[in-house]
Design an enzyme around this catalytic site. Structure first.
Site, PDB file in Angstrom:
ATOM      1  N   ASP A   2     -21.573 -90.801  21.175  1.00 18.74           N
ATOM      2  CA  ASP A   2     -22.601 -89.992  22.352  1.00 18.74           C
ATOM      3  C   ASP A   2     -23.453 -90.033  21.494  1.00 18.74           C
ATOM      4  O   ASP A   2     -23.158 -89.219  19.876  1.00 18.74           O
ATOM      5  CB  ASP A   2     -21.927 -88.382  22.870  1.00 18.74           C
ATOM      6  CG  ASP A   2     -23.160 -88.484  24.180  1.00 18.74           C
ATOM      7  OD1 ASP A   2     -22.618 -88.162  24.638  1.00 18.74           O
ATOM      8  OD2 ASP A   2     -23.898 -87.696  23.619  1.00 18.74           O
ATOM      9  N   HIS A   5     -25.522 -86.858  21.982  1.00 16.43           N
ATOM     10  CA  HIS A   5     -25.400 -85.842  21.325  1.00 16.43           C
ATOM     11  C   HIS A   5     -24.070 -85.261  20.255  1.00 16.43           C
ATOM     12  O   HIS A   5     -23.115 -85.641  20.194  1.00 16.43           O
ATOM     13  CB  HIS A   5     -25.935 -85.063  22.095  1.00 16.43           C
ATOM     14  CG  HIS A   5     -27.237 -84.568  22.937  1.00 16.43           C
ATOM     15  ND1 HIS A   5     -26.340 -86.245  24.073  1.00 16.43           N
ATOM     16  CD2 HIS A   5     -28.087 -84.894  22.544  1.00 16.43           C
ATOM     17  CE1 HIS A   5     -27.756 -85.770  24.925  1.00 16.43           C
ATOM     18  NE2 HIS A   5     -28.852 -85.670  23.933  1.00 16.43           N
ATOM     19  N   HIS A  24     -18.955 -81.635  24.354  1.00 14.44           N
ATOM     20  CA  HIS A  24     -19.841 -79.889  23.803  1.00 14.44           C
ATOM     21  C   HIS A  24     -18.741 -78.756  24.123  1.00 14.44           C
ATOM     22  O   HIS A  24     -19.485 -77.486  23.478  1.00 14.44           O
ATOM     23  CB  HIS A  24     -20.961 -79.641  24.638  1.00 14.44           C
ATOM     24  CG  HIS A  24     -21.938 -80.960  23.926  1.00 14.44           C
ATOM     25  ND1 HIS A  24     -22.057 -81.040  22.545  1.00 14.44           N
ATOM     26  CD2 HIS A  24     -22.668 -81.659  24.709  1.00 14.44           C
ATOM     27  CE1 HIS A  24     -23.444 -82.139  22.698  1.00 14.44           C
ATOM     28  NE2 HIS A  24     -23.186 -82.088  23.487  1.00 14.44           N
ATOM     29  N   ASP A  54     -25.872 -92.627  25.717  1.00  9.37           N
ATOM     30  CA  ASP A  54     -27.266 -92.072  26.247  1.00  9.37           C
ATOM     31  C   ASP A  54     -28.091 -91.745  24.868  1.00  9.37           C
ATOM     32  O   ASP A  54     -28.736 -92.298  24.157  1.00  9.37           O
ATOM     33  CB  ASP A  54     -26.716 -90.305  26.258  1.00  9.37           C
ATOM     34  CG  ASP A  54     -25.737 -89.394  25.065  1.00  9.37           C
ATOM     35  OD1 ASP A  54     -25.131 -90.227  24.193  1.00  9.37           O
ATOM     36  OD2 ASP A  54     -25.430 -88.114  26.075  1.00  9.37           O
TER      37      ASP A  54
END
Length: 366
Positions: free
Chosen positions: A179, A181, A142, A267
């Site tokens: 991931d 996200h 991120h 996740d």
């Protein structure tokens, strides 16, 4: 075949201070455990412990690595960002932006985390190991060049790519981010470049809320070299494998990379507290086998997995063990203790058909 496993004890010591992500603290709201961050050391520490207990560590080439140098960091992050980060770290910690707090020494630990990714890529590209896993913490996908975000303080994978390109060991790189996200930081860094193909498969409408659309395909010379697959909440084992087989692997084949790097978050697993997907340990095993085969076909097996998210202390170790066992071709297993429970919670035939159709629809927009 040799699989490198890169880790450093100090990465478990990264802390975010007294902080609770997205919820206020005070009144009737108690601070969360482990200093308030869902991104806490236990998921990674317990993964490493599980590898040791099952004996899988004995089949890995376990290595340390130096911290990323300032020269390596400056290829991605401007000096003004690094200087501010270092000053706050030296002063006891703090936040440059919300959702990426750090305690004293946070700068050095983040540089160490990036250094693990750099060393893993270097070892693979030099032929010292066939493939590698970097247990990096804090995560990096991120992080923007001048803007930490989502627990991420330095762009670990981008720093590793730039180091390899500067040494001339790699030119064309695929970053596959599974991931849950969206990998907005990696996307932003390479959005206008055609030498790095970024692919992110993620839960639609999860963090970050304003990035990850299928229409975001890159810009300028990078047009067409950014791929987003925003999957509906509830996507499970068969949906992820369908996405791999029908979209991700063909994109990699068309690009013909020198190296594949996976932003390896766990996740998307069914019991993760920060997502609503239904992947299992077997999902990650199967995705690893597929991407490993792709690496063997297209880039002489050169594959590096860099740890990202995953917030279930109980389940991340089993997902990680399945992944690393597949990566190194080991027969050692850590049986999934909730496999039967998760199997009956996978999408039924009607929803699974919808998910496959949605992936096919997204593929048609690329």
């Amino acid at each position: 075949m040799t699989t490198g496993f890169f880790w450093d004890e100090t990465c478990f010591w990264h802390a975010g201070g007294n902080y609770a992500f997205t919820v206020p603290v005070g009144g009737l709201v108690q601070p969360m455990a482990a200093g308030g961050l869902p991104e806490n050391p236990e998921t990674k520490r317990r993964l490493k412990n599980l590898l040791q207990v099952t004996g899988l560590t004995g089949e890995l080439d376990v290595r340390g690595a130096p911290a990323a140098t300032r020269e390596e960091l400056l290829r991605v992050h401007p000096a003004r960002y690094l200087d501010r980060f270092k000053a706050l770290s030296d002063a006891g910690g703090g936040e440059i932006t919300r959702a990426a707090p750090f305690a004293a020494g946070g700068y050095e630990i983040a540089a160490q985390s990036a250094g693990l990714a750099v060393a893993a890529v270097e070892a693979v590209m030099s032929g010292a190991v066939t493939n590698a896993y970097a247990l990096s913490r804090p995560p990096g996908h991120h992080c923007l060049p001048d803007h930490p975000n989502g627990f991420c303080l330095m762009a670990n994978i981008a720093i590793a790519i730039e180091a390899a390109q500067a040494k001339g060991t790699a030119e064309r790189v695929v970053v596959l981010d599974w991931d849950v996200h969206h990998g907005n930081g990696t996307e932003a860094i390479y959005y206008e470049r055609d030498d790095v193909l970024t692919i992110s498969v993620h839960q639609e409408g999860n963090f970050p809320l304003d990035t990850g659309a299928v229409e975001d395909r890159g810009a300028g010379t990078g047009k067409g070299f950014n791929v987003n697959l925003p999957l509906p909440a509830g996507a499970g084992h068969t949906a992820y494998l369908h996405a791999m087989d029908t979209v991700i692997l063909p994109q990699i084949a068309a690009f013909q990379p020198d190296l594949i790097i996976v932003a390896c978050g766990f996740d998307a697993a069914a019991i993760d507290p920060l997502a609503r997907m239904l992947a299992t340990a077997d999902t990650f095993r199967e995705m690893t086998l597929r991407i490993k085969a792709a690496a063997e076909t297209h880039c002489d097996g050169r594959l590096v997995l860099v740890h990202e998210g995953g917030y279930s202390e109980f389940y991340v170790p089993f997902c990680g063990h399945a992944t690393i066992a597949a990566l190194c071709g080991s027969s050692i297993t850590a049986p999934d203790p909730i496999a039967k429970n998760l199997a009956i919670r996978q999408p039924g035939p009607r929803f699974d058909a919808f998910l496959r159709a949605e992936i096919d629809y997204l593929a048609g927009k690329l």
